[in-house]
Design a protein around this motif. Structure first.
Motif, PDB file in Angstrom:
ATOM      1  N   ASN A   1       0.838  -1.458   0.120  1.00 28.69           N
ATOM      2  CA  ASN A   1      -0.067   0.094   0.091  1.00 28.69           C
ATOM      3  C   ASN A   1       0.811   1.336   0.111  1.00 28.69           C
ATOM      4  OD1 ASN A   1      -2.327   1.557   0.015  1.00 28.69           O
ATOM      5  ND2 ASN A   1      -2.155   1.593   2.480  1.00 28.69           N
ATOM      6  N   SER A   2       0.751   2.270  -1.056  1.00 27.64           N
ATOM      7  CA  SER A   2       1.288   3.452  -1.121  1.00 27.64           C
ATOM      8  C   SER A   2       2.647   3.459  -1.674  1.00 27.64           C
ATOM      9  CB  SER A   2       1.115   4.239   0.287  1.00 27.64           C
ATOM     10  OG  SER A   2       0.027   4.768   0.766  1.00 27.64           O
ATOM     11  N   ASP A   3       3.141   2.184  -2.095  1.00 26.63           N
ATOM     12  CA  ASP A   3       4.461   2.076  -2.796  1.00 26.63           C
ATOM     13  C   ASP A   3       4.108   2.068  -4.188  1.00 26.63           C
ATOM     14  OD1 ASP A   3       5.846   1.536  -0.254  1.00 26.63           O
ATOM     15  OD2 ASP A   3       5.887  -0.735  -0.600  1.00 26.63           O
ATOM     16  N   ALA A   4       4.995   2.356  -5.170  1.00 23.97           N
ATOM     17  CA  ALA A   4       4.893   2.471  -6.367  1.00 23.97           C
ATOM     18  C   ALA A   4       5.730   1.941  -7.363  1.00 23.97           C
ATOM     19  CB  ALA A   4       4.907   4.242  -6.720  1.00 23.97           C
ATOM     20  N   ASN A   5       5.449   1.524  -8.543  1.00 24.79           N
ATOM     21  CA  ASN A   5       6.325   1.340  -9.598  1.00 24.79           C
ATOM     22  C   ASN A   5       6.529   2.296 -10.488  1.00 24.79           C
ATOM     23  OD1 ASN A   5       5.727  -1.737  -9.061  1.00 24.79           O
ATOM     24  ND2 ASN A   5       4.505  -1.991 -10.603  1.00 24.79           N
ATOM     25  N   GLU A   6       7.598   2.340 -10.902  1.00 24.77           N
ATOM     26  CA  GLU A   6       8.051   3.313 -12.016  1.00 24.77           C
ATOM     27  C   GLU A   6       8.656   2.515 -13.265  1.00 24.77           C
ATOM     28  OE1 GLU A   6       8.224   6.550 -11.388  1.00 24.77           O
ATOM     29  OE2 GLU A   6       7.531   6.638  -9.245  1.00 24.77           O
TER      30      GLU A   6
END
Length: 74
Positions: free
Chosen positions: A20-25
């Motif tokens: 949760n709240s982490d992101a892929n770039e």
């Protein structure tokens, strides 16, 4: 001869779950050259680089793609 350069970036955030709240770039960069041989024949060559950075273990990758092609039109 025609040359094309393309770049892409994508930011995707996880909602809920363990990340949760982490992101892929995601990043992508490509170059393509196209050459008209005759009015009916053309050739092209290109290169693409893709890179995914992710907090999910085992989900990250990068790849290099090279391609060559000939096309005919009537």
């Amino acid at each position: 001869m025609l040359g094309t350069l393309i770049g892409r970036w994508q930011h995707a955030v996880y909602n809920q779950g363990a990340y949760n709240s982490d992101a892929n770039e995601y990043y992508s960069l490509g170059v393509n050259l196209s050459y008209t041989l005759t009015p009916h024949w053309s050739a092209e060559a290109g290169y693409n680089f893709d890179d995914l950075q992710s907090p999910v273990p085992g989900n990250e990758y990068n790849r290099n793609r090279v391609y060559l092609g000939v096309s005919a039109a009537y």
